[in-house]
Write a protein that holds these residues in place. Structure first.
Motif, PDB file in Angstrom:
ATOM      1  N   HIS A 138       0.827  -1.212   0.000  1.00 63.12           N
ATOM      2  CA  HIS A 138       0.000   0.000   0.000  1.00 63.12           C
ATOM      3  C   HIS A 138       0.860   1.261   0.000  1.00 63.12           C
ATOM      4  O   HIS A 138       0.474   2.275  -0.600  1.00 63.12           O
ATOM      5  N   ILE A 143      -2.663  -1.988  -4.558  1.00 65.05           N
ATOM      6  CA  ILE A 143      -3.749  -2.641  -3.822  1.00 65.05           C
ATOM      7  C   ILE A 143      -3.925  -4.037  -4.389  1.00 65.05           C
ATOM      8  O   ILE A 143      -3.864  -4.240  -5.607  1.00 65.05           O
ATOM      9  N   ALA A 198      -7.588   0.154  -0.076  1.00 67.94           N
ATOM     10  CA  ALA A 198      -6.973  -0.489   1.087  1.00 67.94           C
ATOM     11  C   ALA A 198      -8.015  -1.088   2.015  1.00 67.94           C
ATOM     12  O   ALA A 198      -7.757  -2.119   2.666  1.00 67.94           O
ATOM     13  N   ASP A 201      -8.775  -4.704   1.158  1.00 69.58           N
ATOM     14  CA  ASP A 201      -7.771  -5.639   1.660  1.00 69.58           C
ATOM     15  C   ASP A 201      -7.910  -5.840   3.164  1.00 69.58           C
ATOM     16  O   ASP A 201      -7.647  -6.943   3.680  1.00 69.58           O
ATOM     17  N   THR A 258      -6.674   1.746   6.793  1.00 73.88           N
ATOM     18  CA  THR A 258      -5.469   1.108   6.268  1.00 73.88           C
ATOM     19  C   THR A 258      -5.200  -0.184   7.031  1.00 73.88           C
ATOM     20  O   THR A 258      -5.703  -0.394   8.153  1.00 73.88           O
TER      21      THR A 258
END
Length: 453
Positions: A138, A143, A198, A201, A258
């Motif tokens: 990141h 990504i 992000a 993920d 994040t």
């Protein structure tokens, strides 16, 4: 099942038609296939190295923008250096089929081990490595977007490798084509057509963590999933429940922004089950900036040359011993060289050979004889010693043979030869007489002569 077999057969036929990609990469067995990517075993025939060949849809070739994205992605992935990210060696096209060449890894997908019982220590080690890899990606602006246990590879040493990083931004997979096995790890906003970021993920990593602890995939209701967590893992649920509740939130606005934030809250829980070397370490960009207080004096560099500070004398280094070779050579004792052996001389009388032994000049010099008493008589000198003393050195003479002895020997040889001839003639005559008497041969002058003899 039949459709799957037919699709595999078509993919193998296509790989056989492609042959060696770029003239060096040979395709092998099919390892993984989803809606967009087919992964094959491969061999780099130029370097004899194992590789992974990923074949992508032909639609990328027809779209110049997506083709350009793939080229840039390959360059960025090749520049990444992280132990938990799979590196890309090359990207290209072969007969209209785009492909990626990745490093060959002897590893097993995490999806094949999801059904086993995981200890909290194993879960902490795997999730920590995934989090570190995602944070690094990141920060580089990459990504994943397709994170699932199938894309997480486990090596024999329990290290984690994440594959297909950044491919989703190029493939742009429609959610309707996503396989059913990957749907639980897909963030809810992706179904609504959002591009991955992000937070997507974060959601996928939270699902992987939940499934490794409970053995179940979270339900549509987060509250129901957390109740299962309390029943299956009561020892860790009280601390882990608020962290998972935020990571698995259906609303991306309330989810962790994040992966670094997610791992920062997860670290105090997992650190109790990890060795110090495996614990999560924040990246340099996440460390707080430490600044000096405003009233602190500026730093001063202190040196011995400053006024008011006496210079500290430094001790002289020890002197190394010196060696005078001239003195050494003067003190060496003289070594006498032996005289060469005498050579044979040629004179009118013949060649004179010395009788000195060849090794005489190598022997040690004789010590001078001890002084003898006056009463002892000196030995009578020999002729050879007289000759040596007259010449100042020993020079033996060649002995001449005796002429009388030679003449006597020659006479004896002649006498022996004459006697032998007479005896031979006598024997022949006797044999002839005996033969003549037996045959009554008349007497001839020869027979008379022989009889007289």
């Amino acid at each position: 099942m039949v459709a799957l077999v037919h699709s595999l057969m078509r993919k193998r036929t296509m790989s056989s038609k492609l042959g060696a990609l770029a003239g060096r990469y040979i395709l092998g067995q099919l390892l993984d296939k989803d809606e967009m990517v087919s992964t094959f075993e491969g061999l780099d025939s130029k370097r004899n190295w194992p590789v992974l060949v990923k074949l992508l849809p032909k639609a990328l070739t027809n779209d110049p923008a997506r083709r350009q994205k793939l080229e840039r992605l390959a360059e960025r992935l090749a520049a990444l250096e992280h132990p938990n990210l799979q590196s890309i060696i090359e990207a290209g096209w072969e007969e209209g089929v785009p492909y990626l060449i990745a490093e060959g890894i002897a590893a097993t997908p995490l999806a094949e081990k999801m059904g086993q019982d995981w200890s909290v220590e194993q879960v902490a080690r795997v999730v920590t490595q995934i989090g570190q890899a995602l944070i690094h990606a990141h920060e580089q602006g990459l990504i994943h977007g397709r994170l699932s246990p199938q894309k997480v590879l486990l090596a024999a040493d329990d290290s984690v490798i994440i594959s297909e990083l950044g491919l989703e931004a190029v493939l742009e997979t429609p959610w309707a084509q996503v396989q059913e096995a990957l749907m639980p790890y897909l963030a809810p906003e992706r179904i609504q057509g959002w591009l991955p970021d992000a937070r997507a993920d974060v959601y996928a990593l939270g699902v992987i963590l939940y499934e490794m602890i409970t053995g179940l995939q979270p339900d549509d209701s987060v509250e129901q999933a957390l109740s299962w967590l309390r029943e299956i893992a009561p020892e860790i649920a009280p601390e882990l429940e608020p962290v998972l509740a935020r990571a698995l939130d259906k609303d991306p606005q309330r989810r962790y922004t994040t992966v670094g934030e997610f791992m920062a809250d997860l670290q105090p829980i997992l650190s109790r089950y990890l060795e110090p070397a495996d614990s999560f370490l924040p990246l340099e960009s996440e460390l707080p900036e430490v600044s000096a207080p405003p009233d602190a004096p500026p730093p001063v560099l202190i040196t011995p040359a400053m006024e008011g500070i006496p210079a500290i004398p430094m001790p002289e280094p020890p002197r190394l011993p010196t060696f005078d070779w001239a003195v050494f050579e003067q003190n060496l004792p003289a070594i006498p060289l032996p005289e060469p052996p005498p050579m044979p001389t040629i004179s009118s009388e013949g060649i004179e050979f010395p009788t000195v032994a060849p090794t005489a000049f190598l022997e040690k010099p004789e010590e001078p004889p001890a002084p003898q008493k006056k009463k002892e008589l000196a030995a009578s000198p020999t002729p050879s010693s007289k000759a040596a003393s007259s010449q100042g050195k020993f020079s033996p003479q060649l002995t001449q043979p005796n002429i009388n002895t030679v003449n006597v020997r020659r006479g004896l040889r002649i006498v022996f030869i004459v006697v032998a001839v007479i005896l031979l003639l006598t024997f022949v005559c006797c044999c002839w007489l005996i033969y003549a008497s037996d045959l009554n041969i008349a007497s001839t002058p020869l027979s008379c002569l022989l009889s007289l003899i």
